[in-house]
Scaffold this motif. Sequence first.
Motif, PDB file in Angstrom:
ATOM      1  N   ALA A  31       0.886  -1.227   0.173  1.00 37.83           N
ATOM      2  CA  ALA A  31       0.106  -0.338   0.419  1.00 37.83           C
ATOM      3  C   ALA A  31       0.978   1.139  -0.025  1.00 37.83           C
ATOM      4  O   ALA A  31       0.776   2.524  -0.688  1.00 37.83           O
ATOM      5  CB  ALA A  31      -0.941  -0.102   1.100  1.00 37.83           C
ATOM      6  N   LEU A  32       2.142   1.177   0.485  1.00 33.28           N
ATOM      7  CA  LEU A  32       3.016   2.067   0.949  1.00 33.28           C
ATOM      8  C   LEU A  32       3.370   2.649  -0.304  1.00 33.28           C
ATOM      9  O   LEU A  32       3.709   3.655  -0.444  1.00 33.28           O
ATOM     10  CB  LEU A  32       4.205   2.052   1.685  1.00 33.28           C
ATOM     11  N   ALA A  33       4.027   1.298  -1.140  1.00 33.70           N
ATOM     12  CA  ALA A  33       4.779   1.593  -2.859  1.00 33.70           C
ATOM     13  C   ALA A  33       3.510   2.547  -3.667  1.00 33.70           C
ATOM     14  O   ALA A  33       3.977   3.380  -4.092  1.00 33.70           O
ATOM     15  CB  ALA A  33       5.465   0.121  -2.189  1.00 33.70           C
ATOM     16  N   LYS A  34       2.771   2.227  -3.355  1.00 36.75           N
ATOM     17  CA  LYS A  34       2.179   2.272  -4.491  1.00 36.75           C
ATOM     18  C   LYS A  34       0.858   4.107  -3.512  1.00 36.75           C
ATOM     19  O   LYS A  34       2.086   5.114  -4.954  1.00 36.75           O
ATOM     20  CB  LYS A  34       0.457   1.773  -4.080  1.00 36.75           C
ATOM     21  N   ASN A  35       1.195   4.005  -2.986  1.00 36.63           N
ATOM     22  CA  ASN A  35       0.659   5.253  -2.495  1.00 36.63           C
ATOM     23  C   ASN A  35       1.414   6.559  -2.317  1.00 36.63           C
ATOM     24  O   ASN A  35       1.179   7.327  -2.986  1.00 36.63           O
ATOM     25  CB  ASN A  35       0.067   5.688  -1.270  1.00 36.63           C
ATOM     26  N   LEU A  36       2.809   5.814  -2.310  1.00 37.51           N
ATOM     27  CA  LEU A  36       3.866   7.131  -1.934  1.00 37.51           C
ATOM     28  C   LEU A  36       4.993   7.554  -3.369  1.00 37.51           C
ATOM     29  O   LEU A  36       4.942   8.559  -4.052  1.00 37.51           O
ATOM     30  CB  LEU A  36       4.895   6.789  -0.865  1.00 37.51           C
ATOM     31  N   GLY A  37       4.242   6.483  -4.562  1.00 38.07           N
ATOM     32  CA  GLY A  37       4.295   6.476  -6.022  1.00 38.07           C
ATOM     33  C   GLY A  37       3.742   7.862  -6.312  1.00 38.07           C
ATOM     34  O   GLY A  37       3.650   8.623  -7.044  1.00 38.07           O
ATOM     35  N   ILE A  38       2.538   7.614  -6.032  1.00 44.16           N
ATOM     36  CA  ILE A  38       1.177   8.071  -6.251  1.00 44.16           C
ATOM     37  C   ILE A  38       2.054   9.976  -6.250  1.00 44.16           C
ATOM     38  O   ILE A  38       2.038  10.718  -6.865  1.00 44.16           O
ATOM     39  CB  ILE A  38       0.362   7.704  -6.263  1.00 44.16           C
ATOM     40  N   ALA A  39       2.803   9.876  -4.819  1.00 40.00           N
ATOM     41  CA  ALA A  39       2.148  11.208  -4.577  1.00 40.00           C
ATOM     42  C   ALA A  39       3.617  11.855  -4.470  1.00 40.00           C
ATOM     43  O   ALA A  39       3.539  12.875  -5.360  1.00 40.00           O
ATOM     44  CB  ALA A  39       2.974  10.977  -2.836  1.00 40.00           C
ATOM     45  N   ARG A  40       4.691  11.029  -4.847  1.00 45.11           N
ATOM     46  CA  ARG A  40       6.105  11.661  -6.058  1.00 45.11           C
ATOM     47  C   ARG A  40       5.593  11.948  -7.160  1.00 45.11           C
ATOM     48  O   ARG A  40       5.550  12.734  -7.624  1.00 45.11           O
ATOM     49  CB  ARG A  40       7.158  10.263  -6.011  1.00 45.11           C
TER      50      ARG A  40
END
Lengths: 298, 433
Positions: free
Chosen positions: B164-173
């Motif tokens: 979940a974090l990999a996905k969400n942090l990727g979108i944020a970036r």
Amino acid sequence: MPGLLELQGLDRSFGTIHALQDLTFAVPTGKVVGFLGPNGAGKTTAMRAIFGLVDLDAGAVRWNGDPVDQATRRRFGYMPEERGLYPGMLVGEQVEYLGRLHGMTAVAAMTAATTWLERLGIADRSRSKLEALSHGNQQRVQLAGALVHGPEMLILDEPLAGLDPPGIDAIGAVLRDEARSGTCVLFSSHQLDQVEDLCEEVVIIDHGHLVTAGSVDELATSGSSRLVVRVDEDRDGVWARDLPGATVSEVVGGEVRLVLGEAGDPQLVLRAAMRAGTVSEFVVERRRLSEVFREALA
Amino acid sequence: MSFLVIGAVVVLVAIRVWLRRRRTPRTVAPSPLWLGPFTGDVAMISAREIRERLRGRVLRVGTLIILGVIAAAIVIPVLDKSTSTPEHVGVVGPVTALQAELIRSSSTEVGTDFTLLHVASVGAARAKLRAGQLDFAIVDGRQLMVLAAISPTDSSTNAQLVEALAKNLGIARAIVDAGISPAQASAVLTAKSLPVLALERGSPTKSPVHSVSIFGLVIVFVMLTQYNTWILMGVMDEKSSRVVEVLLAAVRPMQLLAGKVLGIGLVAFAQATLILAFALLLGDAVGSSFLHGTGSATLAATLLWLVLGYAFYCWVYAAAGSTVERQDQVQSLAFPLSLPIIFGYIMAITTVSTGSASGLFKVLAYVPPTAPFAMPVLVGFGEVTWWEFAGSALISIGCTVVVARVASTIYRRAILRTGRRVQLRELFSASSR
């Protein structure tokens, strides 16, 4: 109420086997009636037919002249050949339950169950499971189950099978008492000589049909008379040769066995023996039931 | 937690009382046979059946085991969730407010807590991962570092949080790289969903997968197979012990059969009700999601079809029981008899998991052997009207009457035939009446 059970022209076939063939007889009240015959004669099928457990091809079972229906059967007591009660159920409750299935109230069933268990000597096992009892005691419980509701007609299929002499005596006493109190008692056996002393009347069947019926005394004394005579001074039985109306069948150990013909007279034989010497034995022999059966088949 | 302690104490006390009663010597004096308010023949036979079942160890121990399994299935996931340790998340480099917010929202989504631990360097993070001091690490908001590769099938909390974090942090970036300010990016990523306006009031059971409880299907399957096996064994026991001939001298075969299936049925439904009530109350008390999704209509339909299913199958099993008299013969009969139940169960489970009912499945909802599984599913899907439901129930009741009559005939003809297994063709040949 005393009654009369009538089996009229019962027919039943299983494939090619004719279990019952025009079987007709009656069971009067007040007497212990033995239903005798060899294995496979049709005794169990006839008894099951009384309780509607076998469908008949023809014939009818009547009680006091009326066809036997479910309500009538409830007033009958039954002990089948293949013994069976609930192995894990308590003895007292089991007998009581059977009483209730025959229409007794809870209190009456409980009282009668207690009475019968006491009478049959197993009251102390009332709270035991059936499976914990010996074979003989299980047989007594089974009998208590058949008697608990005070049946008008008691039908027992091979009730003496597997019992020791005291057991046979105990059950025999109960059957006689029940018959004396006005119950119709019919029980089956294939061991004819074993039950001879217990029966007052017998019905003998073979291959599904009636061979003979009547009182034990009648059957035992009918036909040719037999005499056993011992004359101390004539151990070879010379005195008995050429007696009119009597034939010597055997001479063993000084005992002379004679079969009287129609013209034979026991008094004549006795006088001949006394003329020959001291008569130490003179017996008029009854026929055994097994002999009656063999002669009837012959 | 206190609820569990109290429950455990109650169970222990009950077991001690039961064991003490077993050790107490029984009195010799006879006691009245308890038949309750029952006076008719069928009722008396049922009462005996009920009393003997309740006295038997099989029912009591079996019920305790089932309750134990259900309690474990409800309580263990709750305990597991409440006692799970927080994830130790290492952070190398600064953590922006947006990243902190995304870590929080992701952990909430997965259902776990977390602890942020600042680590001086990538090398230190590697060392702490190897030492087991960290579950994973975020390196400069650009990369997630784990000790062992996570397999696609790994469903652990750690794997879910990392994913979940990999996905969400990727979108944020990506949003930040697109030139949007951090405040705007935060507003985008934490935006609320749009409200949905419905023109008509929808059915509360529109979401099939969630509204049909697999728990209900499992209960129907287990109960039908268990209770019908009781019938099979009960009839076989009466035949093999030869008691049936004594009983049939006093009552009709149909009365004996009806008393038996009624008695066992009442015990069965008392047990089923106890199990369901226990599951619902315990689930509610510990806040379990185990029974979520079971609508009241589905629950009522499940219970009704449990009754109708038992009523249909009990006659079949009773007739089958009258043809055998040994355990091995029972076992050879039990499997083919249970095939329609297994078929209905598998079809229902498959349909619930796919979320849509096929034409064949809809037909099965009107066939008495499979209707106990298919009809509750259609109710859960909202794909059946009340009159279709009633029609299926009437078909089942009508067929049950026919089956009962045929079963009674088979029972009457077979129950006194001993020595070997009775074949149906023997019973219906002219000489077998």
